[in-house]
Scaffold this motif. Structure first.
Motif, PDB file in Angstrom:
ATOM      1  N   PHE A 184     -45.114  16.867 -10.337  1.00 25.05           N
ATOM      2  CA  PHE A 184     -44.377  15.651 -10.688  1.00 25.05           C
ATOM      3  C   PHE A 184     -43.289  15.355  -9.666  1.00 25.05           C
ATOM      4  N   PHE A 185     -42.821  14.124  -9.673  1.00 27.53           N
ATOM      5  CA  PHE A 185     -41.624  13.738  -8.927  1.00 27.53           C
ATOM      6  C   PHE A 185     -41.039  12.486  -9.570  1.00 27.53           C
ATOM      7  N   ILE A 186     -39.859  12.092  -9.118  1.00 31.50           N
ATOM      8  CA  ILE A 186     -39.130  10.970  -9.707  1.00 31.50           C
ATOM      9  C   ILE A 186     -38.931   9.885  -8.652  1.00 31.50           C
ATOM     10  N   VAL A 187     -39.053   8.624  -9.076  1.00 31.79           N
ATOM     11  CA  VAL A 187     -38.814   7.498  -8.173  1.00 31.79           C
ATOM     12  C   VAL A 187     -37.693   6.622  -8.726  1.00 31.79           C
ATOM     13  N   ARG A 188     -37.278   5.680  -7.901  1.00 28.84           N
ATOM     14  CA  ARG A 188     -36.190   4.772  -8.265  1.00 28.84           C
ATOM     15  C   ARG A 188     -36.392   3.464  -7.518  1.00 28.84           C
ATOM     16  N   ASP A 189     -35.802   2.390  -8.000  1.00 28.35           N
ATOM     17  CA  ASP A 189     -35.883   1.134  -7.254  1.00 28.35           C
ATOM     18  C   ASP A 189     -35.534   1.415  -5.794  1.00 28.35           C
ATOM     19  N   PRO A 190     -36.435   1.104  -4.861  1.00 31.36           N
ATOM     20  CA  PRO A 190     -36.233   1.502  -3.462  1.00 31.36           C
ATOM     21  C   PRO A 190     -34.933   1.022  -2.836  1.00 31.36           C
ATOM     22  N   PHE A 191     -34.547  -0.223  -3.086  1.00 31.92           N
ATOM     23  CA  PHE A 191     -33.333  -0.741  -2.461  1.00 31.92           C
ATOM     24  C   PHE A 191     -32.081  -0.129  -3.078  1.00 31.92           C
ATOM     25  N   GLU A 192     -32.088   0.079  -4.385  1.00 32.00           N
ATOM     26  CA  GLU A 192     -30.920   0.695  -5.015  1.00 32.00           C
ATOM     27  C   GLU A 192     -30.782   2.147  -4.559  1.00 32.00           C
ATOM     28  N   ARG A 193     -31.890   2.804  -4.335  1.00 28.35           N
ATOM     29  CA  ARG A 193     -31.842   4.181  -3.828  1.00 28.35           C
ATOM     30  C   ARG A 193     -31.215   4.221  -2.431  1.00 28.35           C
ATOM     31  N   LEU A 194     -31.530   3.244  -1.594  1.00 29.32           N
ATOM     32  CA  LEU A 194     -30.954   3.206  -0.248  1.00 29.32           C
ATOM     33  C   LEU A 194     -29.441   3.000  -0.298  1.00 29.32           C
ATOM     34  N   ILE A 195     -28.999   2.183  -1.241  1.00 31.56           N
ATOM     35  CA  ILE A 195     -27.557   1.985  -1.415  1.00 31.56           C
ATOM     36  C   ILE A 195     -26.895   3.303  -1.803  1.00 31.56           C
ATOM     37  N   SER A 196     -27.531   4.030  -2.713  1.00 32.28           N
ATOM     38  CA  SER A 196     -27.002   5.321  -3.147  1.00 32.28           C
ATOM     39  C   SER A 196     -26.933   6.300  -1.983  1.00 32.28           C
ATOM     40  N   ALA A 197     -27.966   6.310  -1.149  1.00 34.41           N
ATOM     41  CA  ALA A 197     -27.985   7.207   0.013  1.00 34.41           C
ATOM     42  C   ALA A 197     -26.876   6.847   0.995  1.00 34.41           C
ATOM     43  N   PHE A 198     -26.707   5.558   1.238  1.00 29.89           N
ATOM     44  CA  PHE A 198     -25.668   5.103   2.165  1.00 29.89           C
ATOM     45  C   PHE A 198     -24.280   5.509   1.668  1.00 29.89           C
ATOM     46  N   LYS A 199     -24.015   5.267   0.397  1.00 29.32           N
ATOM     47  CA  LYS A 199     -22.704   5.601  -0.167  1.00 29.32           C
ATOM     48  C   LYS A 199     -22.459   7.104  -0.141  1.00 29.32           C
ATOM     49  N   HIS A 204     -18.745   8.339   0.873  1.00 30.15           N
ATOM     50  CA  HIS A 204     -18.031   9.349   0.084  1.00 30.15           C
ATOM     51  C   HIS A 204     -18.254  10.770   0.602  1.00 30.15           C
ATOM     52  N   ASN A 205     -19.499  11.104   0.867  1.00 26.67           N
ATOM     53  CA  ASN A 205     -19.867  12.428   1.384  1.00 26.67           C
ATOM     54  C   ASN A 205     -19.217  13.556   0.577  1.00 26.67           C
ATOM     55  N   PRO A 206     -19.531  13.645  -0.720  1.00 24.78           N
ATOM     56  CA  PRO A 206     -18.848  14.608  -1.596  1.00 24.78           C
ATOM     57  C   PRO A 206     -19.102  16.068  -1.248  1.00 24.78           C
ATOM     58  N   ARG A 207     -20.223  16.356  -0.612  1.00 20.41           N
ATOM     59  CA  ARG A 207     -20.518  17.762  -0.288  1.00 20.41           C
ATOM     60  C   ARG A 207     -20.052  18.132   1.122  1.00 20.41           C
ATOM     61  N   PHE A 208     -19.297  17.235   1.721  1.00 16.62           N
ATOM     62  CA  PHE A 208     -18.752  17.446   3.063  1.00 16.62           C
ATOM     63  C   PHE A 208     -19.854  17.885   4.036  1.00 16.62           C
ATOM     64  N   ARG A 229     -17.802  -5.037  19.673  1.00 15.28           N
ATOM     65  CA  ARG A 229     -16.343  -4.913  19.698  1.00 15.28           C
ATOM     66  C   ARG A 229     -15.801  -4.399  18.368  1.00 15.28           C
ATOM     67  N   MET A 230     -16.647  -4.474  17.316  1.00 10.22           N
ATOM     68  CA  MET A 230     -16.235  -3.974  15.999  1.00 10.22           C
ATOM     69  C   MET A 230     -16.880  -2.616  15.734  1.00 10.22           C
ATOM     70  N   SER A 231     -16.655  -1.681  16.631  1.00 17.35           N
ATOM     71  CA  SER A 231     -17.288  -0.365  16.514  1.00 17.35           C
ATOM     72  C   SER A 231     -16.489   0.590  15.643  1.00 17.35           C
ATOM     73  N   ARG A 232     -15.287   0.199  15.281  1.00 13.67           N
ATOM     74  CA  ARG A 232     -14.476   1.070  14.437  1.00 13.67           C
ATOM     75  C   ARG A 232     -14.779   0.820  12.960  1.00 13.67           C
ATOM     76  N   GLY A 233     -14.330   1.749  12.134  1.00 12.92           N
ATOM     77  CA  GLY A 233     -14.488   1.571  10.693  1.00 12.92           C
ATOM     78  C   GLY A 233     -15.716   2.223  10.113  1.00 12.92           C
ATOM     79  N   GLY A 234     -16.464   2.933  10.929  1.00 13.35           N
ATOM     80  CA  GLY A 234     -17.618   3.648  10.408  1.00 13.35           C
ATOM     81  C   GLY A 234     -18.856   2.780  10.271  1.00 13.35           C
ATOM     82  N   LEU A 235     -19.928   3.407   9.834  1.00 11.04           N
ATOM     83  CA  LEU A 235     -21.211   2.729   9.692  1.00 11.04           C
ATOM     84  C   LEU A 235     -21.144   1.686   8.585  1.00 11.04           C
TER      85      LEU A 235
END
Length: 355
Positions: A184-199, A204-208, A229-235
């Protein structure tokens, strides 16, 4: 006198003819059903556009958005049966072959965790609650007696959590387990999953895990940031989407290594058209899918899935709209092209509200 009678007779005759004519006109004005309305010319309406078999099946099992969990066991079983039927249909759709088929490579076998004691294979699909399923398997394998005892740092330490990967077995043992174990495995709405991965990885990067911000993000910014020119501020999420929708993304994927598991497609992770999975759960209906999976695997009396916080699995359209609001329609279409296989295979609606 004679002329007077002739005149009266003529008047009566004219009056009689007018009455007959009036009656005739009234009768001809009525419609066949007798509703007293003149029937005009018929207008033939065009036939409603026929849906494809894939679209029809998707309408039967769509999980997005989900409001209330399913309660009836028989209905839950029916939903899972229809999910597998849809999966089988799309897997055999030649027009989607490039998006749905994937070889059972070492990369795929690395994603699959094994419980030999209970004959279970679990394919890891990050950002859909996989940590909790790992805890379930860790308890089943005997490393800990309960989920509550498992330290968070141990769950993701594959040298300490007691979860062997299928890639560590011989080819013969791999085939034997793929053919006979519960999978078995689990799926999720693909676009919402990408948002979760990005965050999770770039905000946040909670596990450092510093390599996401310090190694991967700068590469993506240099290649995909439109305004250099707007390379600051992270991805930014727009940069992330351009990378994922780039047809040549594989060159960077190779550079990033296994870190890409958090955003590659479910097809790339688990090869659902090549491996005959028993159950594919959905994050949006996890309240019902988790106990169903435990029951189908025959382990419901041994372990329970951890408590799910209220509302955490519900599809959040507002969040999706917010994150994609600054992404161009062109980039969204490119992203959908890459993840179309995931949308089709698992019955998720195309997010037309974004296009």
């Amino acid at each position: 006198m004679h002329h007077r009678w002739l005149l009266l007779f003529a008047c009566f005759w004219v009056l009689f003819m007018l009455m007959v004519a009036s009656k005739f006109i009234t009768l001809t004005m009525k419609d066949p059903e007798g509703y007293g309305i003149k029937q005009g010319p018929l207008t033939v309406l065009p036939e409603t556009e026929k849906m494809t078999v894939t679209e029809t099946k998707k309408l039967q099992i769509e999980v997005q958005p989900t409001t209330t969990p399913l309660k009836d066991d028989s209905y839950t079983a029916l939903i899972h049966k229809e999910r597998m039927e849809l999966l089988s249909y799309v897997c055999h759709n030649e027009s989607l072959r490039n998006l749905s088929r994937n070889a059972i490579s070492k990369f795929v076998l690395d994603r699959i965790f094994v419980s030999d004691k209970h004959r279970i294979l679990f394919c890891q699909t990050p950002k859909v609650g996989n940590t909790q399923w790992k805890k379930v398997l860790i308890v089943l394998n005997g490393a800990f007696s309960s989920i509550e005892e498992i330290p968070e740092n141990v769950v993701h330490d594959h040298e300490k959590n007691g979860l062997p990967r299928l890639s560590s077995y011989s080819a013969q043992d791999v085939n034997e387990r793929l053919n006979s174990y519960f999978k078995f495995f689990i799926v999720r709405d693909p676009f919402e999953r990408l948002i979760s991965a990005f965050k999770d990885k770039f905000i946040h990067n909670p596990r450092f895990e510093p390599w996401y911000k310090h190694n991967i993000a700068p590469v993506l910014i240099r290649k995909y940031r439109k305004n250099r020119r707007m390379s600051r501020g992270g991805l930014q999420f727009q940069d992330f989407v351009r990378y994922l929708g780039d047809p040549n993304h594989r060159f960077l994927d190779l550079q990033f290594g296994d870190h890409i598991i958090h955003w590659v497609t479910f097809v790339e992770l688990c090869a659902p058209c090549e491996i005959n999975y028993n159950v594919i759960g959905h994050h949006e209906t996890l309240e019902d899918d988790a106990p169903y999976i435990l029951k189908e695997a025959g382990i419901e009396h041994l372990v329970s899935y951890p408590t799910i916080p209220p509302g955490i699995t519900k599809y959040n359209r507002s969040k999706v709209e917010h994150y994609f609001s600054k992404v161009s329609k062109r980039d969204i279409k490119h992203l959908y092209t890459r993840f179309k296989g995931d949308f089709e295979l698992f019955g998720y609606r195309k997010p037309t509200f974004l296009f």
